[in-house]
Design a protein around this motif. Structure first.
Motif, PDB file in Angstrom:
ATOM      1  N   UNK A 151       0.993  -1.087   0.195  1.00  0.00           N
ATOM      2  CA  UNK A 151       0.010   0.107  -0.010  1.00  0.00           C
ATOM      3  C   UNK A 151       1.108   1.291   0.031  1.00  0.00           C
ATOM      4  N   UNK A 152       0.868   2.082  -1.100  1.00  0.00           N
ATOM      5  CA  UNK A 152       1.400   3.165  -1.123  1.00  0.00           C
ATOM      6  C   UNK A 152       1.048   4.157  -0.077  1.00  0.00           C
ATOM      7  N   UNK A 153      -0.270   4.342   0.213  1.00  0.00           N
ATOM      8  CA  UNK A 153      -0.579   5.317   1.115  1.00  0.00           C
ATOM      9  C   UNK A 153      -0.106   5.001   2.655  1.00  0.00           C
ATOM     10  N   UNK A 154       0.596   3.797   2.921  1.00  0.00           N
ATOM     11  CA  UNK A 154       0.986   3.297   3.929  1.00  0.00           C
ATOM     12  C   UNK A 154       2.600   3.070   4.029  1.00  0.00           C
ATOM     13  N   UNK A 155       3.016   3.914   3.032  1.00  0.00           N
ATOM     14  CA  UNK A 155       4.656   3.627   2.887  1.00  0.00           C
ATOM     15  C   UNK A 155       4.955   2.292   2.353  1.00  0.00           C
TER      16      UNK A 155
END
Length: 402
Positions: A151-155
């Motif tokens: 998940x990009x939004x969680x690094x």
């Protein structure tokens, strides 16, 4: 003849002090996106389905080797997410899950849905808190859960298979759909030490809907796939793609997608090599005293920015991006990561784009930038003139939760 500094000053001024408008030829290292700038498949037709340029390539058969038996619709890039949401024919209601990529967020906004970001179980994965999910689904107003591999939004943290299975079981118990953004599914599997192709099929068998942007792992920057178990949904998505002009046309684009999938199936090391390079870059940054998010992601290094530097919002962020480019020739963006409660430069690395020599130049360049910023904090006090929005490729939009 202009020196390098003068050339960069001219380039950023021509770009309206918006790094998104910079021409690729004016960049030393482009870490804005992990989308490759070109198709990473052989230029000549040299695969088993290329005996005639008029033959329809077996995209579905090849995709099944990665994602299992599914109904597929071939869509341009991230338009697969829009097609999937519109094909469901829903309006309003509540959707929960990971921080969303902007296209899926936009698609849900367009149908009037309310989105809630779910809490995660720990800081080393993107596993959802299943106890929270139990309680939330029990209220009865959620109709879909959306999760993303790596998940990009969680690094870039990976999603474990057992957690996805737990989410699936709860969704089924409450009659709720499950959508998996499988754009970085192979990277997710490698981060967990799993065999790429075999594990990808196991993940893909769980959700009701898969959306895949082919640019990140399937080696073609223009294509996308929607995969689902429901033939009606696939047909609806196809019709929506035709209506909006987002079907994967012409034939040459579908041929490139097929060859991209085929190369990944036969050469999965092209994905694992990118993960190795990201780890190399992240470790070098940390060794040089640059603060990075942990654990190491598979597609990007995340350089954490102090709150004092980014305080004030978008104007300062744009100034930071411009000054980073002027000093180092590197392009990236400031992004907000709500789960980590921080802002960061996301240094995204496309598959097969740069050599180790280029990767090794990033850490000293970033160290130089932060040293310069410490010596001259006024660099972010007055932004570069008036920011001009994109002329061609990108629209400047303030990031939301991710």
């Amino acid at each position: 003849m202009l020196d390098e500094s003068a050339r960069r000053e001219r380039a950023i001024e021509h770009a309206g002090f918006n790094v998104l408008n910079l021409d690729g030829a004016d960049l030393r290292v482009d870490l804005f996106t992990d989308v490759p700038p070109r198709v990473l498949v052989p230029a000549l037709p040299d695969t088993q389905f290329s005996d005639t340029l008029d033959r329809e390539p077996p995209v579905e058969e090849l995709a099944e080797q990665l994602y299992g038996r599914r109904c597929f619709a071939m869509i341009k890039g991230r338009s697969a997410e829009v097609a999937a949401i519109q094909a469901l024919g829903r309006r309003g209601g509540v959707v929960v899950g990971h921080p969303l990529f902007m296209t899926l967020d936009h698609a849900l906004t367009e149908i009037g849905a309310t989105y809630e970001v779910a809490p995660t179980r720990d800081v080393i994965s993107s596993d959802l808190d299943l106890a929270w999910l139990d309680e939330r689904l029990a209220r009865g107003d959620v109709w879909m859960v959306c999760v993303e591999a790596a998940t990009n939004g969680l690094g870039g943290r990976p999603l474990r298979l057992a957690n996805l299975e737990g989410i699936r079981d709860r969704c089924r118990a409450h009659g709720v759909l499950l959508l998996l953004d499988a754009t970085r599914l192979l990277t997710n599997c490698h981060l967990l030490g799993l065999p790429l192709v075999e594990a990808a099929r196991m993940y893909a068998a769980i959700p009701d809907i898969l959306t895949i942007s082919a640019a990140k792992e399937l080696l073609v920057p223009h294509a996308g796939l929607l995969a689902c178990s429901d033939d009606t949904l696939a047909k609806n998505a196809y019709g929506i793609g035709r209506w909006h002009g987002t079907l994967l046309e012409p034939l040459a684009l579908r041929r490139e997608l097929a060859r991209g999938i085929e190369r990944v199936l036969h050469e999965p090391a092209i994905i694992t090599e990118r993960v190795r390079q990201v780890a190399r870059m992240t470790n070098a940054l940390a060794a040089s005293g640059v603060r990075v998010l942990e654990p190491t992601a598979g597609h990007a290094a995340y350089v954490v920015l102090d709150d004092a530097i980014v305080a004030g919002g978008g104007a300062r962020w744009r100034a930071l991006e411009s000054h980073l480019y002027l000093l180092t020739g590197i392009r990236t963006m400031v992004s907000k990561y709500a789960a980590q409660r921080c802002h960061a430069f996301r240094l995204a690395l496309a598959v097969g784009r740069y050599s180790d020599e280029v990767i090794d130049s990033v850490a000293p360049a970033m160290r130089t930038f932060f040293d310069r910023l410490a010596d001259a904090p006024e660099l972010v006090e007055a932004p570069h003139r008036e920011l001009r929005v994109s002329r061609v490729r990108y629209a400047r939009k303030e990031p939301a939760a991710c």
